[in-house]
Design an enzyme around this catalytic site. Structure first.
Site, mmCIF file in Angstrom:
data_model
loop_
_atom_site.group_PDB
_atom_site.id
_atom_site.type_symbol
_atom_site.label_atom_id
_atom_site.label_comp_id
_atom_site.label_asym_id
_atom_site.label_seq_id
_atom_site.Cartn_x
_atom_site.Cartn_y
_atom_site.Cartn_z
ATOM 1 N N HIS A 280 0.813 -1.227 0.000
ATOM 2 C CA HIS A 280 0.000 0.000 0.000
ATOM 3 C C HIS A 280 0.842 1.271 0.000
ATOM 4 O O HIS A 280 0.318 2.373 -0.167
ATOM 5 C CB HIS A 280 -0.931 0.005 1.217
ATOM 6 N N ASP B 161 -2.603 1.597 -4.623
ATOM 7 C CA ASP B 161 -3.875 1.863 -3.954
ATOM 8 C C ASP B 161 -4.933 0.860 -4.404
ATOM 9 O O ASP B 161 -4.760 0.129 -5.391
ATOM 10 C CB ASP B 161 -4.353 3.285 -4.259
#
Length: 446
Positions: free
Chosen positions: A419, A423
């Protein structure tokens, strides 16, 4: 003339190896290129062939001992050569079953203490070799500048971990060859709390790290980890510490794909390859990586490193652990080429015939927990990659098609991603691409 058997260098970055098992013993006859012993390195396990024919007259390194490359580990004499009357020192016997250690009422030997003791024992012989070859010793006078630099040698991976945890590598006494700081050294240093300020006393979670693995009087059996299991554990802990993992899971209708596979299976077998779902998924994954290059990247500090080559890792489950052989330049292969490469690497992984170069340099990994019956899996990322694809079990399920219920083979595919770089929207586009291509797979792509 006797032939010295040396620890081979299984790749440019390999500095040492551990002898896992002697296939031949002192006094055994061995032919040239016949498997002599089995080793484990940072990259791969492998059976090492004999460099000559004759009789094993001496074994210099015990099972479980780690030595530098090019160290003499055994001697092969000519046929009929005299064999010493005494056997080599026995290997360390495993802890017997039943109630070892726990029966003695010593619960303080918990995981951390056992790990430290094991590491000290394993690395002891390594330090002796380093000192004998001119490595920096412990104690004595202050080391010279050259010795100090040698002591704090480390790999790019170790330096990366050090940067991320704000650790000065010079504070760590390396246990590798010539004082090299290993992954185990820096992870142990970080886990000890030396790299970070002490946690407030009011936080009980930190104390949980020191809970003993068993209590006095418990019936337990203590079995040392295999070398492969230790390396997997180190890599997984490092991955969990490095990447904030996020997962997305999609359901894919394999109805069309199953029909095409059944139609083409015999044709592929005649060409010397098995047409598997793994091969079909690999073909689509390569196309997706071309379309979304951020999934074929790595992070280097604040920089994104986009890999121009697509080197596809395919996880292979072994009895003793997991290996991830790599198909290099997978984007240059058609489906038949990918299928052959997957078969070849999996077969050689199970027979311990892989070279270290074949299990490193991957840019994206596919793992298939579905073969064991899992609906889907949530695997950890294979560092320094930024994503991993998990393939669940393929089963017939009820699906809705044109407002009608139908039975189709379906599969859940999961994507684990870092992350820091990727995304949820990126992952959604990547998985949507995979889903569409798998469900609408065309015969022309085969």
């Amino acid at each position: 003339m006797p032939t010295n058997v040396v620890m081979p260098q299984m790749g440019e970055s390999i500095a040492e190896g551990t002898i896992v098992r002697w296939i031949k013993k002192v006094g055994d006859t061995v032919d040239r290129d016949e498997p002599l012993f089995e080793i484990s390195t940072d990259k791969v396990d492998a059976e090492i062939p004999s460099p000559g024919a004759g009789v094993v007259t001496e074994i210099k390194v015990k099972e479980g001992e780690t030595v530098p490359v090019n160290s003499v580990v055994a001697v092969i004499g000519e046929s009929g050569a005299a064999v010493p009357a005494t056997e080599p020192p026995p290997t360390t016997a495993p802890t017997p079953s039943g109630m070892p250690e726990a029966a003695t009422g010593q619960p303080e030997a918990g995981p951390a203490a056992q790990t430290a003791a094991s590491a000290a024992s394993e690395e002891g012989g390594r330090g002796t070799v380093a000192a004998a070859s001119g490595g920096a010793g412990i104690g004595g006078g202050a080391p010279s500048t050259k010795e100090e630099l040698r002591r704090h040698k480390s790999s790019p991976l170790v330096r990366k971990i050090a940067r991320e945890h704000h650790v000065d590598i010079q504070q760590i006494n390396g246990t590798g060859i010539s004082g090299r700081v290993t992954k185990n050294d820096i992870l142990g240093y970080i886990s000890s709390g030396a790299a970070t300020p002490a946690a407030p006393a009011a936080r009980p979670a930190a104390a949980a790290l020191h809970v003993p693995a068993f209590r006095p009087g418990e019936r337990v059996e203590i079995v040392p980890m295999t070398i492969m299991r230790k390396k997997i554990a180190e890599h997984m802990v490092m991955s969990a510490h490095t990447s904030p993992h996020v997962y997305s899971v999609y359901e894919v209708n394999f109805g069309n794909l199953a029909k095409l596979r059944e139609k083409k299976k015999a044709e592929y077998e005649r060409a010397g390859a098995r047409l598997t779902y793994t091969g079909l998924i690999a073909k689509v994954a390569v196309d997706a990586l071309r379309a979304f290059p951020v999934f074929n990247a790595s992070l280097d500090g604040d920089n994104i490193v986009y890999k121009k080559d697509i080197n596809l890792g395919i996880a292979v489950a072994l009895d003793q652990g997991l290996l991830v052989p790599v198909i290099r330049n997978a984007d240059e292969k058609n489906l038949l080429g990918l299928s052959r490469a997957i078969d070849d690497l999996a077969t050689r992984a199970r027979s311990k015939k892989l070279n270290p170069d074949e299990v490193q340099g991957g840019t994206f990994t596919i793992t298939n927990p579905g073969v064991f019956g899992a609906v889907y899996g949530l695997p950890l990322i294979n560092q320094p990659q930024v994503a991993i694809l998990g393939v669940g079990g393929i089963e017939k399920r009820a699906v809705v098609i044109d407002d009608a219920i139908a039975i189709r083979p379906t599969c859940h595919i999961s994507l684990g991603y870092d992350h820091r770089l990727i995304d949820g929207a990126d992952a959604g586009r990547f998985l949507s691409y995979l889903k569409e291509r798998l469900e609408q797979f065309e015969e022309a792509w085969m």
